[in-house]
Design an enzyme around this catalytic site. Structure first.
Site, PDB file in Angstrom:
ATOM      1  N   CYS A   2       0.852  -1.312  -0.077  1.00  0.00           N
ATOM      2  CA  CYS A   2      -0.021  -0.015   0.145  1.00  0.00           C
ATOM      3  C   CYS A   2       0.960   1.137  -0.097  1.00  0.00           C
ATOM      4  O   CYS A   2       2.105   1.280   0.445  1.00  0.00           O
ATOM      5  CB  CYS A   2      -1.010   0.190   1.153  1.00  0.00           C
ATOM      6  SG  CYS A   2      -2.079  -1.479   1.339  1.00  0.00           S
ATOM      7  N   ARG A  27       3.768  -0.258  -5.007  1.00  0.00           N
ATOM      8  CA  ARG A  27       3.509  -0.590  -3.723  1.00  0.00           C
ATOM      9  C   ARG A  27       2.135  -1.123  -3.552  1.00  0.00           C
ATOM     10  O   ARG A  27       1.601  -2.001  -2.630  1.00  0.00           O
ATOM     11  CB  ARG A  27       3.653   0.418  -2.775  1.00  0.00           C
ATOM     12  CG  ARG A  27       4.735   1.365  -2.666  1.00  0.00           C
ATOM     13  CD  ARG A  27       4.719   2.450  -1.543  1.00  0.00           C
ATOM     14  NE  ARG A  27       4.418   1.584  -0.245  1.00  0.00           N
ATOM     15  CZ  ARG A  27       5.410   1.023   0.359  1.00  0.00           C
ATOM     16  NH1 ARG A  27       6.860   1.273   0.131  1.00  0.00           N
ATOM     17  NH2 ARG A  27       5.117   0.674   1.772  1.00  0.00           N
ATOM     18  N   TRP A  78      -2.960  -2.385  -1.733  1.00  0.00           N
ATOM     19  CA  TRP A  78      -2.896  -4.001  -2.224  1.00  0.00           C
ATOM     20  C   TRP A  78      -3.532  -4.682  -1.107  1.00  0.00           C
ATOM     21  O   TRP A  78      -3.390  -4.665   0.150  1.00  0.00           O
ATOM     22  CB  TRP A  78      -1.493  -4.408  -1.962  1.00  0.00           C
ATOM     23  CG  TRP A  78      -1.211  -5.780  -2.399  1.00  0.00           C
ATOM     24  CD1 TRP A  78      -0.883  -6.062  -3.509  1.00  0.00           C
ATOM     25  CD2 TRP A  78      -0.665  -6.830  -1.321  1.00  0.00           C
ATOM     26  NE1 TRP A  78      -0.588  -7.422  -3.684  1.00  0.00           N
ATOM     27  CE2 TRP A  78      -0.726  -7.791  -2.204  1.00  0.00           C
ATOM     28  CE3 TRP A  78      -1.006  -6.991  -0.082  1.00  0.00           C
ATOM     29  CZ2 TRP A  78      -0.362  -9.146  -1.866  1.00  0.00           C
ATOM     30  CZ3 TRP A  78      -0.534  -8.289   0.401  1.00  0.00           C
ATOM     31  CH2 TRP A  78      -0.286  -9.241  -0.470  1.00  0.00           C
ATOM     32  N   ASN A 104      -1.132   1.310   6.031  1.00  0.00           N
ATOM     33  CA  ASN A 104      -0.183   0.363   5.230  1.00  0.00           C
ATOM     34  C   ASN A 104      -0.035  -0.610   6.421  1.00  0.00           C
ATOM     35  O   ASN A 104       0.376  -0.315   7.374  1.00  0.00           O
ATOM     36  CB  ASN A 104       1.106   0.842   4.539  1.00  0.00           C
ATOM     37  CG  ASN A 104       1.568  -0.067   4.253  1.00  0.00           C
ATOM     38  OD1 ASN A 104       1.499  -1.030   3.930  1.00  0.00           O
ATOM     39  ND2 ASN A 104       3.343   0.482   4.350  1.00  0.00           N
ATOM     40  N   GLY A 105      -0.176  -1.771   5.769  1.00  0.00           N
ATOM     41  CA  GLY A 105      -0.068  -2.938   6.871  1.00  0.00           C
ATOM     42  C   GLY A 105      -1.223  -3.586   7.620  1.00  0.00           C
ATOM     43  O   GLY A 105      -2.407  -3.353   6.891  1.00  0.00           O
ATOM     44  N   GLU A 489      16.212 -17.349 -10.551  1.00  0.00           N
ATOM     45  CA  GLU A 489      15.871 -15.943 -10.812  1.00  0.00           C
ATOM     46  C   GLU A 489      15.059 -16.019 -12.139  1.00  0.00           C
ATOM     47  O   GLU A 489      14.121 -15.339 -12.279  1.00  0.00           O
ATOM     48  CB  GLU A 489      17.158 -15.459 -10.760  1.00  0.00           C
ATOM     49  CG  GLU A 489      16.938 -13.540 -11.201  1.00  0.00           C
ATOM     50  CD  GLU A 489      15.821 -12.738 -10.309  1.00  0.00           C
ATOM     51  OE1 GLU A 489      15.237 -13.404  -9.163  1.00  0.00           O
ATOM     52  OE2 GLU A 489      15.449 -11.611 -10.377  1.00  0.00           O
ATOM     53  N   LYS A 493      11.270 -14.589 -12.544  1.00  0.00           N
ATOM     54  CA  LYS A 493      10.802 -13.234 -13.497  1.00  0.00           C
ATOM     55  C   LYS A 493       9.941 -13.574 -14.273  1.00  0.00           C
ATOM     56  O   LYS A 493       8.953 -12.876 -14.538  1.00  0.00           O
ATOM     57  CB  LYS A 493      11.968 -12.574 -14.271  1.00  0.00           C
ATOM     58  CG  LYS A 493      12.994 -12.061 -13.462  1.00  0.00           C
ATOM     59  CD  LYS A 493      12.883 -10.507 -13.359  1.00  0.00           C
ATOM     60  CE  LYS A 493      12.330 -10.072 -11.814  1.00  0.00           C
ATOM     61  NZ  LYS A 493      13.343 -10.481 -10.963  1.00  0.00           N
ATOM     62  N   GLU A 496       6.309 -14.040 -12.638  1.00  0.00           N
ATOM     63  CA  GLU A 496       5.895 -12.705 -11.963  1.00  0.00           C
ATOM     64  C   GLU A 496       5.343 -12.075 -13.123  1.00  0.00           C
ATOM     65  O   GLU A 496       4.347 -11.239 -12.747  1.00  0.00           O
ATOM     66  CB  GLU A 496       6.626 -12.160 -11.050  1.00  0.00           C
ATOM     67  CG  GLU A 496       7.925 -11.344 -11.215  1.00  0.00           C
ATOM     68  CD  GLU A 496       8.524 -10.837 -10.104  1.00  0.00           C
ATOM     69  OE1 GLU A 496       8.006 -10.288  -9.279  1.00  0.00           O
ATOM     70  OE2 GLU A 496      10.116 -10.888 -10.301  1.00  0.00           O
ATOM     71  N   HIS A 512      16.184 -36.467 -11.601  1.00  0.00           N
ATOM     72  CA  HIS A 512      15.888 -37.126 -10.175  1.00  0.00           C
ATOM     73  C   HIS A 512      14.469 -36.756 -10.272  1.00  0.00           C
ATOM     74  O   HIS A 512      13.641 -37.014  -9.240  1.00  0.00           O
ATOM     75  CB  HIS A 512      16.518 -36.408  -9.045  1.00  0.00           C
ATOM     76  CG  HIS A 512      17.820 -36.964  -9.133  1.00  0.00           C
ATOM     77  ND1 HIS A 512      18.288 -38.266  -8.638  1.00  0.00           N
ATOM     78  CD2 HIS A 512      19.154 -36.325  -9.241  1.00  0.00           C
ATOM     79  CE1 HIS A 512      19.871 -38.388  -8.786  1.00  0.00           C
ATOM     80  NE2 HIS A 512      20.320 -37.102  -8.789  1.00  0.00           N
ATOM     81  N   LYS A 611       5.523  -4.085  -4.709  1.00  0.00           N
ATOM     82  CA  LYS A 611       6.953  -3.970  -4.908  1.00  0.00           C
ATOM     83  C   LYS A 611       7.528  -4.060  -3.691  1.00  0.00           C
ATOM     84  O   LYS A 611       8.383  -4.834  -3.227  1.00  0.00           O
ATOM     85  CB  LYS A 611       7.250  -2.568  -5.184  1.00  0.00           C
ATOM     86  CG  LYS A 611       8.858  -2.166  -5.307  1.00  0.00           C
ATOM     87  CD  LYS A 611       9.555  -2.908  -6.508  1.00  0.00           C
ATOM     88  CE  LYS A 611      10.907  -2.546  -6.546  1.00  0.00           C
ATOM     89  NZ  LYS A 611      11.429  -3.486  -7.580  1.00  0.00           N
TER      90      LYS A 611
HETATM   91  O1  M6R Z   1      12.723  -5.228  -1.223  1.00  0.00           O
HETATM   92  P1  M6R Z   1      13.062  -6.752  -0.992  1.00  0.00           P
HETATM   93  O2  M6R Z   1      14.532  -6.817  -1.655  1.00  0.00           O
HETATM   94  O3  M6R Z   1      13.282  -7.183   0.172  1.00  0.00           O
HETATM   95  O4  M6R Z   1      11.867  -7.375  -1.772  1.00  0.00           O
HETATM   96  C1  M6R Z   1      11.909  -9.009  -1.699  1.00  0.00           C
HETATM   97  C2  M6R Z   1      10.976  -9.440  -2.891  1.00  0.00           C
HETATM   98  O5  M6R Z   1       9.977  -9.278  -2.479  1.00  0.00           O
HETATM   99  C3  M6R Z   1      11.565  -9.256  -4.227  1.00  0.00           C
HETATM  100  O6  M6R Z   1      12.635  -9.185  -4.465  1.00  0.00           O
HETATM  101  C4  M6R Z   1      10.364  -9.844  -5.116  1.00  0.00           C
HETATM  102  O7  M6R Z   1      10.566 -11.180  -5.109  1.00  0.00           O
HETATM  103  C5  M6R Z   1      10.538  -9.175  -6.547  1.00  0.00           C
HETATM  104  N1  M6R Z   1       8.950  -8.879  -7.137  1.00  0.00           N
HETATM  105  C6  M6R Z   1      11.348 -10.012  -7.609  1.00  0.00           C
HETATM  106  O8  M6R Z   1      10.980  -9.330  -8.743  1.00  0.00           O
END
Ligand code: M6R
Length: 616
Positions: A2, A27, A78, A104-105, A489, A493, A496, A512, A611
């Site tokens: 948020c 956010r 969010w 937020n939270g 990674e 990517k 998401e 395996h 984010k």
């Molecule tokens: O702000 P942070 O690096 O702690 O965030 C961690 C994850 O939420 C963040 O890396 C998330 O996996 C990204 N969306 C990846 O692209």
């Protein structure tokens, strides 16, 4: 998650709030709203149309014309409590509409508080936990106009990690806020006051920025900032310097933030290395903050590395450098799991927490657990003075600049670089590597930005390679050793951004079990650059090809032998083996970017994500 914005004494408050919400969309974006004080009451507009909520909210700016609008609050949501809908969007009001709250939270004890308020006759119009705060403020305010005092009283009743901004109609220029773990800053510019979740929201508008500590109620009234603890002892607002500029937070002519941020990767690496490598062999590498005696670090005999999502992958990629140069056991943990497995921590343990935002609640909680066990802590963060940076014994900042796209790209590369700098620092401190070994990595780091630039300059060419698999719907990423985190990674990517099923495996693990899933309708992306285990990856590739899967390679430039084994290949320059995750990941970012755009998705705002994840 948020995004929060509050303004006091700001001309054209609706425009300023909408612009801040645009910049805070990373956010959360399932709904958006604002409440502006006008002619004795709050006028509120809210939209809940998914990724277009702020865009639609902007159309309401004209509704505010004709009367003075200088104070108000805005919010990107969010959803946690209550589905995304107009009723559940913030700001939330009390019964009479006197109090406006953005939050937020999570209020963990909201159910019991709500029951109590309902029994007192309060009327609720949403399913949110936030609305409880508005009604509690209504009670605490009584006949006074000090929303900050009321907030102090209410906050001590709320459990959980959160940030709140509140205002009320009898003194509408007074905005109050408080936080526990979730981020919030105050800023001013002459007679204008701002409160926001993050710096980019008010960049270019505010001049003086102030940090708000946990459980400190802060207020801004026009340009005046005040702060006090919950027991009402006054505290001096702590100013900090912001060096980011507006152009670095704006799209700058790019179609989206993701492509802009991919293209900024060479600069992110240069800025992260700036001033740190020149004297590594004489005076050493300086950490940004070191709040423990060096002797304490010298006594460390075990390291834990923790992070979430992409930051966890950065830990995994850099672990090879730390183990190899520092000759010390390194354990990796996803931050949300770390504290629940009772890790053996003591004063000789170093816990390295990695986070772009420095505000991820899972990582903050793990770090707090580590600190309470006496472990020494190091934080790698992209946000100066973030919550984690303030908690840690030592800090290295990645200077990647603001990252707006939800998917991390430039901050990931910068994290690996910062961690490898730490590997050099720590190996030197402990005397565990020869100067030649350290020099070899330091020289490769010096050349890294240039090589990253060679790759990002070939963005369009890599989109061409990615287009060869645009009609496939299942992806498996494989790699060995430093190629394994790259595989993870790459899969993250792709998931998401394009919502396609994608998994990453160590290449040797394929046989395996996962190999059962391979057929002609699947794509295997193999990290096959000339690393230590290249031959073994090539052997695993034969197993893949025998099952008819389409093969996409990440291969070293000029390595025709490898390239011939795939249906298509991304080629990357050679570098020090410990730095190859930095280069090998870039084509996979572009692969995910292209497939998401090809499928018509918003690359900057993938569905269901935010984010900064400030809930557990
Ligand atoms: O702000 P942070 O690096 O702690 O965030 C961690 C994850 O939420 C963040 O890396 C998330 O996996 C990204 N969306 C990846 O692209």
């Amino acid at each position: 998650m948020c995004g929060i914005i509050g303004v006091s004494g700001v001309r054209d408050a609706p425009e300023v709030i909408v612009e801040a919400l645009r910049r805070l969309e990373y956010r959360g974006y399932d709904s958006a709203g604002m409440a502006i004080y006008q002619d004795g009451s709050f006028k509120r507009v809210r939209e809940a149309t998914g990724t277009h909520s702020v865009e639609l909210l902007a159309k309401h700016v004209k509704d505010f014309q004709g009367s003075e609008s200088v104070s108000g609050v805005g919010h990107n949501r969010w959803a946690t409590h209550g589905k995304p809908s107009q009723e559940n969007a913030h700001p939330q009001f009390d019964c009479s509409g006197r109090v406006a709250v953005v939050h937020n939270g999570i209020v963990e004890n909201f159910a019991e508080l709500k029951d109590e308020l309902l029994s007192q006759g309060h009327l609720f119009t949403s399913d949110t936990d936030t609305e409880v705060i508005a009604h509690l403020l209504e009670v605490a305010l009584g006949g006074t106009d000090r929303i900050d005092d009321a907030l102090a009283e209410v906050f001590s009743k709320l459990r959980g990690a959160m940030a709140i901004v509140a205002m009320e109609t009898s003194r509408p220029t007074l905005l109050a806020c408080v936080r526990r773990t979730s981020p919030l800053i105050i800023a001013t510019n002459g007679d204008e006051g701002f409160i926001a979740s993050d710096i980019p929201a008010i960049l270019g508008r505010a001049k003086h920025y102030y940090q708000i500590d946990d459980a400190v109620v802060a207020s801004v009234e026009l340009g005046e900032v005040r702060a006090f603890k919950l027991d009402h002892t006054e505290v001096e607002p702590r100013e900090f310097v912001v060096t980011w500029d507006l152009t670095r937070a704006a799209r700058d002519g790019y179609d989206d933030f993701m492509s802009k941020e991919i293209m900024e990767q060479p600069q992110a690496i240069r800025d992260t290395l700036a001033g740190r490598l020149q004297h590594w062999d004489t005076s050493g590498i300086q950490l940004d903050e070191l709040r423990v005696e060096v002797e304490k670090l010298q006594r460390v005999n075990k390291i834990f590395m923790i992070g979430c999502g992409t930051s966890y992958h950065a830990c995994m990629a850099a672990r090879y450098a730390i183990e190899s140069l520092c000759k010390i056991p390194v354990e990796l943990d996803v931050a949300s799991e770390f504290r629940y497995r009772e890790p053996r921590l003591d004063e000789q343990t170093l816990v390295i927490a990695v986070s772009q935002s420095g505000e991820t609640l899972d990582t903050i909680a793990a770090l707090a657990e580590a600190s309470s066990s006496g472990a020494v802590s190091l934080v790698v963060s992209n946000v100066v003075d973030s919550s984690m940076a303030r908690m840690a014994d030592s800090v290295i900042y990645t200077h990647a600049g603001p990252e707006v796209c939800v998917a991390s790209t430039k901050t990931y590369l910068a994290q690996i670089v910062a961690l490898e700098l730490f590997a050099i620092y720590f190996a030197k401190l402990k005397g565990t590597s020869t100067t030649a070994e350290l020099r070899s990595l330091a020289s490769a780091l010096e050349e890294l930005a240039e090589k990253v630039g060679q790759l990002t300059n070939r963005f369009a060419e890599m989109v061409g390679v990615a287009s060869k698999v645009e009609n496939f719907e299942r992806f498996y990423f494989i790699g060995r050793n430093v190629g394994f985190p790259v595989a993870l990674e790459g899969a993250l990517k792709l998931k998401e951004l394009s919502y396609l099923p994608a998994e990453g495996f160590p290449a040797g693990e394929l046989k395996h079990g996962p190999i059962a899933m391979l057929d002609a309708s699947s794509v295997v992306v193999a990290i096959a650059t000339r690393g230590r285990l290249w031959e073994k990856v090539m052997a695993n590739l034969q197993e893949v090809k025998a099952r008819g899967a389409k093969v996409l390679l990440v291969a070293s430039e000029g390595d025709n032998e490898t390239i011939a084994e795939g249906d298509a290949a991304f080629v990357v320059p050679e570098t020090h083996p410990l730095l190859s995750p930095v280069l090998d990941t870039i084509p996979l970012q572009i692969l995910a970017y292209h497939l998401a755009r090809y499928r018509g998705f918003d690359v900057d705002r993938p569905r269901n994500l935010a984010k900064t994840v400030t809930v557990e």
